[in-house]
Motif scaffolding. Structure first.
Motif, short mmCIF file in Angstrom:
data_model
loop_
_atom_site.label_atom_id
_atom_site.label_comp_id
_atom_site.label_asym_id
_atom_site.label_seq_id
_atom_site.Cartn_x
_atom_site.Cartn_y
_atom_site.Cartn_z
N UNK A 115 0.81 -1.22 0.00
CA UNK A 115 0.00 0.00 0.00
C UNK A 115 0.84 1.26 0.00
N UNK A 116 2.17 1.13 0.17
CA UNK A 116 3.04 2.31 0.23
C UNK A 116 4.22 2.21 -0.73
N UNK A 117 4.01 1.57 -1.87
CA UNK A 117 5.13 1.37 -2.79
C UNK A 117 5.68 2.69 -3.35
N UNK A 118 4.84 3.71 -3.39
CA UNK A 118 5.31 5.00 -3.90
C UNK A 118 6.25 5.71 -2.94
N UNK A 119 6.12 5.42 -1.64
CA UNK A 119 6.90 6.15 -0.64
C UNK A 119 7.86 5.26 0.13
#
Length: 410
Positions: free
Chosen positions: A118-122
């Motif tokens: 759920x946080x692959x972008x950050x």
């Protein structure tokens, strides 16, 4: 589904899920369990069948991947691989080894993976490796590896989500052992507690991957910042038996250093992910090196044994320099891109821009102790000063900096 994997290797999540649904339905036929269509994931875990996405990605870098070596929990974003034999050709492209080196063998006994879906972008994908063993041998200059944007592990295309995720990967290795094999000598390099991670342009750690990149859409370029650090370095070199008539080469050459780090700034094209230029800075802690007379002679012999091969490789690289210079914007016919100045993004990008490929070594202090370990009864040359038997000399260098710009014309 593994056949024609280029077609069945999508990058959009909705397409990945659609392909994986076929795998989850097929697992019922593999296991012979037709009780529930919703039990596909459970059955895959029971028979240790990896997802198609994991299988394609992992198999690109390994040669002996099989279900018994995989323990994955896709929903939790955790997994473990064991006793992996890595693909030498892929790693040579990834490491971009000099053309006078060839990777002979690469193995890893254990890899743990942690993914925050759920946080692959950050948040980065985290890889934790226990022990990595590499064997590298010298060779006559081979054809250079493919450029990064043409490497076999890439699927091609513009810089996108998958590329951002790969560039942000965090790696931690307990120990790295590199065996170097040449005709005159063998050497080992051991590094402990190695960490590779993304950092900000000012080399600070950050909790958000977005802070580790600078993108300028007007130029069509992106800057990435990585830092590699490790605790200890141990190097040992010994002569190959029977390859030299010199008596002193039987003395092993040893070097031990404390904490070190490498800072890397990479500039890529957004259109095809090709690397335009790289700045690599090696920072060494204060060095203390004690060398005997025989060890110094051995070091000179080892260096001379590689001189001819390295020179051939250097000439080969020089022949390819024109293409590198053109990509870096130094060719005389390179069109000047008009920038709309002033722009805050362009100004910030220019401050940290990597104009050309360069390599730098920086250390605050080097203490070199040279000792005469020859015995009084040993046979000396005619010009040897017998009045200083057992003498010693200390050389101290403060704030040493070595800068190399391989593609700049003299």
């Amino acid at each position: 589904m593994e056949y024609a994997s280029i077609v069945w290797d999508p990058h959009l999540i909705k397409d990945i899920n659609a392909v994986e649904r076929v795998q989850r339905q097929a697992v019922h036929f593999i296991s012979g369990d037709y009780t529930s269509r919703e039990e596909g994931r459970r059955l895959m875990n029971e028979i240790k069948l990896p997802t198609l996405d994991n299988s394609r990605t992992s198999s690109q870098f390994t040669k002996n991947l099989s279900p018994d070596k995989i323990n994955l929990s896709t929903l939790k974003g955790e997994g473990e691989l064991s006793n992996l034999e890595l693909d030498e050709a892929i790693l040579m492209e990834l490491l971009d080894l000099p053309t006078w080196m060839r990777l002979k063998r690469a193995v890893c006994n254990k890899v743990s993976i942690k993914i925050q879906w759920t946080n692959l972008k950050s948040k980065p994908i985290c890889l934790y490796l226990d022990e990595v063993i590499l064997e590298i041998e010298t060779c006559e200059p081979r054809p250079p590896s493919n450029p990064a944007h043409l490497a076999s592990y890439r699927s091609g295309g513009k810089y996108g989500f998958v590329d951002r995720v790969i560039d942000g990967i965090f790696v931690q290795i307990n120990s790295v052992s590199v065996k170097f094999i040449s005709r005159q000598f063998n050497a080992t390099l051991q590094l402990s507690r190695v960490q590779v991670g993304s950092v900000t342009p000012t080399w600070q750690k950050t909790s958000h991957l977005g802070n580790t990149k600078l993108k300028d859409p007007d130029r069509g370029e992106i800057l990435l910042f990585k830092e590699v650090e490790w605790q200890t370095t141990r190097i040992e070199a010994t002569a190959v038996e029977g390859e030299s008539s010199e008596q002193f080469v039987t003395t092993p050459l040893r070097f031990i250093a404390n904490q070190s780090k490498i800072r890397i700034a990479i500039k890529k094209k957004l259109s095809d992910c090709s690397i335009i230029s790289t700045r690599l800075m090696l920072y060494l802690d204060d060095l203390l090196w004690v060398l005997t007379d025989t060890q110094l002679k051995a070091a000179v012999l080892y260096a001379n044994s590689l001189k001819e091969t390295i020179e051939k490789s250097r000439k080969q690289s020089k022949n390819l320099a024109a293409e590198k210079l053109q990509r870096q914007g130094h060719a005389g016919n390179t069109p000047v891109v008009q920038q709309h100045q002033p722009q805050q993004t362009s100004a910030h990008f220019s401050r940290f821009d990597v104009q050309t490929t360069s390599y730098h070594l920086i250390t605050s202090r080097i203490d070199l102790h040279l000792c005469d370990d020859s015995s009084p009864d040993s046979v000396h040359s005619a010009d040897h000063n017998k009045q200083i038997e057992g003498g010693a000399m200390q050389v101290t260098i403060h704030k040493l900096s070595v800068d190399i710009y391989p593609y700049n014309t003299a």
